[in-house]
Motif scaffolding. Structure first.
Motif, PDB file in Angstrom:
ATOM      1  N   LEU A 170       5.486  12.880  -0.393  1.00 13.58           N
ATOM      2  CA  LEU A 170       6.815  12.286  -0.210  1.00 13.58           C
ATOM      3  C   LEU A 170       6.707  10.827   0.223  1.00 13.58           C
ATOM      4  CD1 LEU A 170       8.727  15.191   1.588  1.00 13.58           C
ATOM      5  CD2 LEU A 170       9.006  14.423  -0.784  1.00 13.58           C
ATOM      6  N   ALA A 171       5.796  10.555   1.162  1.00 15.12           N
ATOM      7  CA  ALA A 171       5.603   9.179   1.612  1.00 15.12           C
ATOM      8  C   ALA A 171       4.997   8.331   0.498  1.00 15.12           C
ATOM      9  CB  ALA A 171       4.721   9.139   2.854  1.00 15.12           C
ATOM     10  N   LYS A 172       4.090   8.917  -0.287  1.00 18.53           N
ATOM     11  CA  LYS A 172       3.466   8.175  -1.377  1.00 18.53           C
ATOM     12  C   LYS A 172       4.505   7.760  -2.404  1.00 18.53           C
ATOM     13  CE  LYS A 172       0.994   7.595  -5.352  1.00 18.53           C
ATOM     14  NZ  LYS A 172       1.492   7.549  -6.744  1.00 18.53           N
ATOM     15  N   TRP A 173       5.368   8.685  -2.793  1.00 15.66           N
ATOM     16  CA  TRP A 173       6.417   8.350  -3.758  1.00 15.66           C
ATOM     17  C   TRP A 173       7.302   7.233  -3.226  1.00 15.66           C
ATOM     18  CZ3 TRP A 173       7.819  14.172  -4.673  1.00 15.66           C
ATOM     19  CH2 TRP A 173       6.934  14.708  -5.622  1.00 15.66           C
ATOM     20  N   ALA A 174       7.666   7.347  -1.945  1.00 15.76           N
ATOM     21  CA  ALA A 174       8.579   6.366  -1.361  1.00 15.76           C
ATOM     22  C   ALA A 174       7.915   5.008  -1.185  1.00 15.76           C
ATOM     23  CB  ALA A 174       9.101   6.869  -0.018  1.00 15.76           C
ATOM     24  N   MET A 175       6.736   4.995  -0.541  1.00 13.08           N
ATOM     25  CA  MET A 175       6.100   3.737  -0.158  1.00 13.08           C
ATOM     26  C   MET A 175       5.438   3.031  -1.335  1.00 13.08           C
ATOM     27  SD  MET A 175       4.358   4.934   3.440  1.00 13.08           S
ATOM     28  CE  MET A 175       3.955   3.254   3.956  1.00 13.08           C
ATOM     29  N   VAL A 176       4.974   3.797  -2.297  1.00 10.16           N
ATOM     30  CA  VAL A 176       4.207   3.207  -3.402  1.00 10.16           C
ATOM     31  C   VAL A 176       5.037   3.098  -4.671  1.00 10.16           C
ATOM     32  CG1 VAL A 176       2.161   3.455  -4.843  1.00 10.16           C
ATOM     33  CG2 VAL A 176       2.059   4.062  -2.415  1.00 10.16           C
ATOM     34  N   ASP A 177       5.650   4.201  -5.073  1.00  9.58           N
ATOM     35  CA  ASP A 177       6.353   4.225  -6.344  1.00  9.58           C
ATOM     36  C   ASP A 177       7.748   3.603  -6.264  1.00  9.58           C
ATOM     37  OD1 ASP A 177       4.098   5.590  -7.099  1.00  9.58           O
ATOM     38  OD2 ASP A 177       5.027   7.563  -7.056  1.00  9.58           O
ATOM     39  N   MET A 178       8.459   3.862  -5.155  1.00  7.92           N
ATOM     40  CA  MET A 178       9.840   3.403  -5.043  1.00  7.92           C
ATOM     41  C   MET A 178       9.966   2.063  -4.329  1.00  7.92           C
ATOM     42  SD  MET A 178      11.206   7.238  -4.127  1.00  7.92           S
ATOM     43  CE  MET A 178      12.649   6.687  -3.244  1.00  7.92           C
ATOM     44  N   LEU A 179       9.061   1.770  -3.423  1.00  7.92           N
ATOM     45  CA  LEU A 179       9.124   0.542  -2.621  1.00  7.92           C
ATOM     46  C   LEU A 179       7.774  -0.180  -2.688  1.00  7.92           C
ATOM     47  CD1 LEU A 179      10.882   2.168   0.473  1.00  7.92           C
ATOM     48  CD2 LEU A 179      11.991   0.743  -1.271  1.00  7.92           C
ATOM     49  N   PRO A 180       7.385  -0.651  -3.854  1.00  6.39           N
ATOM     50  CA  PRO A 180       6.039  -1.231  -4.030  1.00  6.39           C
ATOM     51  C   PRO A 180       5.769  -2.454  -3.160  1.00  6.39           C
ATOM     52  CG  PRO A 180       7.432  -1.709  -5.932  1.00  6.39           C
ATOM     53  CD  PRO A 180       8.163  -0.693  -5.108  1.00  6.39           C
ATOM     54  N   ASP A 181       6.801  -3.154  -2.711  1.00 11.76           N
ATOM     55  CA  ASP A 181       6.583  -4.326  -1.853  1.00 11.76           C
ATOM     56  C   ASP A 181       5.993  -3.950  -0.505  1.00 11.76           C
ATOM     57  OD1 ASP A 181       7.519  -5.941  -3.820  1.00 11.76           O
ATOM     58  OD2 ASP A 181       9.503  -6.265  -2.945  1.00 11.76           O
ATOM     59  N   LEU A 182       6.127  -2.683  -0.111  1.00  8.25           N
ATOM     60  CA  LEU A 182       5.570  -2.253   1.171  1.00  8.25           C
ATOM     61  C   LEU A 182       4.052  -2.425   1.193  1.00  8.25           C
ATOM     62  CD1 LEU A 182       7.519   0.968   2.267  1.00  8.25           C
ATOM     63  CD2 LEU A 182       7.360  -1.210   3.480  1.00  8.25           C
ATOM     64  N   GLY A 183       3.403  -2.137   0.071  1.00 11.37           N
ATOM     65  CA  GLY A 183       1.955  -2.286   0.012  1.00 11.37           C
ATOM     66  C   GLY A 183       1.530  -3.707   0.291  1.00 11.37           C
ATOM     67  N   ILE A 184       2.271  -4.666  -0.255  1.00  6.61           N
ATOM     68  CA  ILE A 184       1.955  -6.078  -0.021  1.00  6.61           C
ATOM     69  C   ILE A 184       2.139  -6.412   1.454  1.00  6.61           C
ATOM     70  CG2 ILE A 184       2.625  -8.435  -0.587  1.00  6.61           C
ATOM     71  CD1 ILE A 184       3.494  -7.399  -3.336  1.00  6.61           C
ATOM     72  N   ARG A 185       3.209  -5.903   2.060  1.00  4.21           N
ATOM     73  CA  ARG A 185       3.467  -6.161   3.482  1.00  4.21           C
ATOM     74  C   ARG A 185       2.377  -5.565   4.367  1.00  4.21           C
ATOM     75  NH1 ARG A 185       9.575  -4.753   5.006  1.00  4.21           N
ATOM     76  NH2 ARG A 185       8.827  -5.637   6.978  1.00  4.21           N
ATOM     77  N   LEU A 186       1.766  -4.491   3.886  1.00  4.07           N
ATOM     78  CA  LEU A 186       0.692  -3.844   4.648  1.00  4.07           C
ATOM     79  C   LEU A 186      -0.667  -4.487   4.400  1.00  4.07           C
ATOM     80  CD1 LEU A 186       1.745  -0.108   4.192  1.00  4.07           C
ATOM     81  CD2 LEU A 186       1.844  -1.436   6.302  1.00  4.07           C
ATOM     82  N   GLY A 187      -0.707  -5.496   3.548  1.00 10.24           N
ATOM     83  CA  GLY A 187      -1.961  -6.208   3.309  1.00 10.24           C
ATOM     84  C   GLY A 187      -2.846  -5.604   2.250  1.00 10.24           C
ATOM     85  N   ILE A 188      -2.300  -4.691   1.441  1.00  7.07           N
ATOM     86  CA  ILE A 188      -3.092  -4.096   0.369  1.00  7.07           C
ATOM     87  C   ILE A 188      -3.111  -5.067  -0.812  1.00  7.07           C
ATOM     88  CG2 ILE A 188      -3.283  -2.151  -1.229  1.00  7.07           C
ATOM     89  CD1 ILE A 188      -1.778  -0.478   0.864  1.00  7.07           C
ATOM     90  N   PRO A 189      -4.285  -5.450  -1.296  1.00  5.39           N
ATOM     91  CA  PRO A 189      -4.361  -6.422  -2.405  1.00  5.39           C
ATOM     92  C   PRO A 189      -3.595  -5.945  -3.635  1.00  5.39           C
ATOM     93  CG  PRO A 189      -6.522  -6.064  -1.422  1.00  5.39           C
ATOM     94  CD  PRO A 189      -5.626  -5.027  -0.835  1.00  5.39           C
ATOM     95  N   GLU A 190      -2.931  -6.857  -4.304  1.00  2.00           N
ATOM     96  CA  GLU A 190      -2.197  -6.506  -5.520  1.00  2.00           C
ATOM     97  C   GLU A 190      -3.128  -6.035  -6.619  1.00  2.00           C
ATOM     98  OE1 GLU A 190       1.160  -8.979  -6.756  1.00  2.00           O
ATOM     99  OE2 GLU A 190       0.810 -10.228  -4.976  1.00  2.00           O
ATOM    100  N   SER A 191      -4.399  -6.404  -6.529  1.00  4.56           N
ATOM    101  CA  SER A 191      -5.382  -5.980  -7.526  1.00  4.56           C
ATOM    102  C   SER A 191      -5.831  -4.543  -7.315  1.00  4.56           C
ATOM    103  CB  SER A 191      -6.605  -6.900  -7.476  1.00  4.56           C
ATOM    104  OG  SER A 191      -7.216  -6.857  -6.185  1.00  4.56           O
ATOM    105  N   HIS A 192      -5.333  -3.914  -6.256  1.00  3.20           N
ATOM    106  CA  HIS A 192      -5.757  -2.550  -5.945  1.00  3.20           C
ATOM    107  C   HIS A 192      -4.784  -1.519  -6.496  1.00  3.20           C
ATOM    108  CE1 HIS A 192      -9.030  -2.551  -2.673  1.00  3.20           C
ATOM    109  NE2 HIS A 192      -9.149  -3.631  -3.406  1.00  3.20           N
ATOM    110  N   GLN A 193      -5.341  -0.372  -6.834  1.00  2.00           N
ATOM    111  CA  GLN A 193      -4.546   0.777  -7.233  1.00  2.00           C
ATOM    112  C   GLN A 193      -4.415   1.690  -6.018  1.00  2.00           C
ATOM    113  OE1 GLN A 193      -5.920   2.502 -10.843  1.00  2.00           O
ATOM    114  NE2 GLN A 193      -4.457   4.176 -10.841  1.00  2.00           N
TER     115      GLN A 193
END
Length: 278
Positions: free
Chosen positions: A221-244
């Motif tokens: 549920l968190a993966k769908w929300a944080m990654v699939d629905m709100l992709p900008d969250l990954g950038i805010r968390l410092g995850i490189p855009e080049s990462h899957q």
């Protein structure tokens, strides 16, 4: 530089390191193993040579064999592994206390030993330990969902997140289960096998956490929300855009105790193949 070092007094010339090298980087030189001609760049730094040497005569990459853990007599028994695998449970009730930083560091350090395709080692562990940060991430996620609900932009099939939001407003944390910590595993998308690498690393983390009395939850549920629905969250968390981003996992001290394994032998599905030579 491979920095291959051989203790000639300990070396028995058994050639195990040479035979076990996946890319044939090593060869027998003047009585002892050496790096083959024009082979150094082929090394994937798997350290098989260091691990397979029976006398600890070989060091490589600046690593000394005496700093490694001995294997003989130190593996868990088959019965212990069976209990660990069968006894692991998804935890959805966590204590309101954080795991100490030393334990988290140890878990991450051990999970780094999980295998990766072609030994690429491109796995990134993004971990939230600080409790204030954890609350901020939860709030940011839920507010992002609130915006999607208000703008009627929830993806098809994910309309139920409206109910998750309503539950959140009433004090129920369905998405994060009030867990004290969150782990996101991502892998450089250019790695040979990014998804497999990430799942193997998370499974390693999960199993080791269980041996330390910690609970984990593969949080789809968190993966769908944080990654699939709100992709900008990954950038805010410092995850490189080049990462899957592979998956999201909650972890912490469980507020529930299980006393026995479940029984799933009836679920076994096997396809045993006998090749038809005709």
């Amino acid at each position: 530089m491979l920095d291959l070092r051989i203790d000639s007094d300990k070396c028995t010339r058994c050639e195990q390191c040479v035979r076990d090298c996946p890319l044939n980087v090593l060869a027998m030189g003047e009585g002892v193993p050496c790096v083959g001609e024009d082979k150094e760049e082929k090394c994937i730094e798997c350290q098989h040579c260091l691990a397979v040497c029976p006398t600890g005569a070989l060091g490589i990459l600046g690593l000394k064999p005496e700093a490694s853990l001995p294997l003989a007599g130190n593996f868990p028994s088959a019965a212990q592994m069976e209990t660990l695998i069968k006894g692991r449970r998804s935890i959805r009730r966590f204590k309101h206390e954080p795991v100490d930083a030393q334990t988290v560091d140890e878990l991450l350090r051990i999970a780094t030993h999980a295998p990766t395709g072609v030994n690429s080692r491109k796995v990134l562990f993004t971990v939230i330990e600080d409790q204030q940060t954890m609350e901020q991430v939860k709030h940011a996620t839920m507010e992002g969902i609130r915006t999607l609900v208000a703008e009627e932009r929830l993806p098809k099939g994910k309309e139920f997140y409206g109910g998750i939001l309503r539950a959140w407003d009433k004090g129920a944390d369905i998405l994060f289960r009030k867990a004290p910590h969150l782990l996101i595993v991502s892998v450089d998308a250019k790695a040979p096998t990014p998804m497999a690498d990430g799942f193997i690393a998370m499974t390693t983390f999960e199993m080791m956490a269980a041996t330390m009395g910690l609970g984990t939850l593969w949080d789809g549920l968190a993966k769908w929300a944080m990654v699939d629905m709100l992709p900008d969250l990954g950038i805010r968390l410092g995850i490189p855009e080049s990462h899957q981003i592979v998956y999201v996992m909650l972890f912490g001290k469980p507020a529930v105790t299980y006393h026995r394994t479940v029984q799933r032998d009836a679920d076994l599905k096997v396809n045993r193949v006998i090749w038809d030579k005709q």
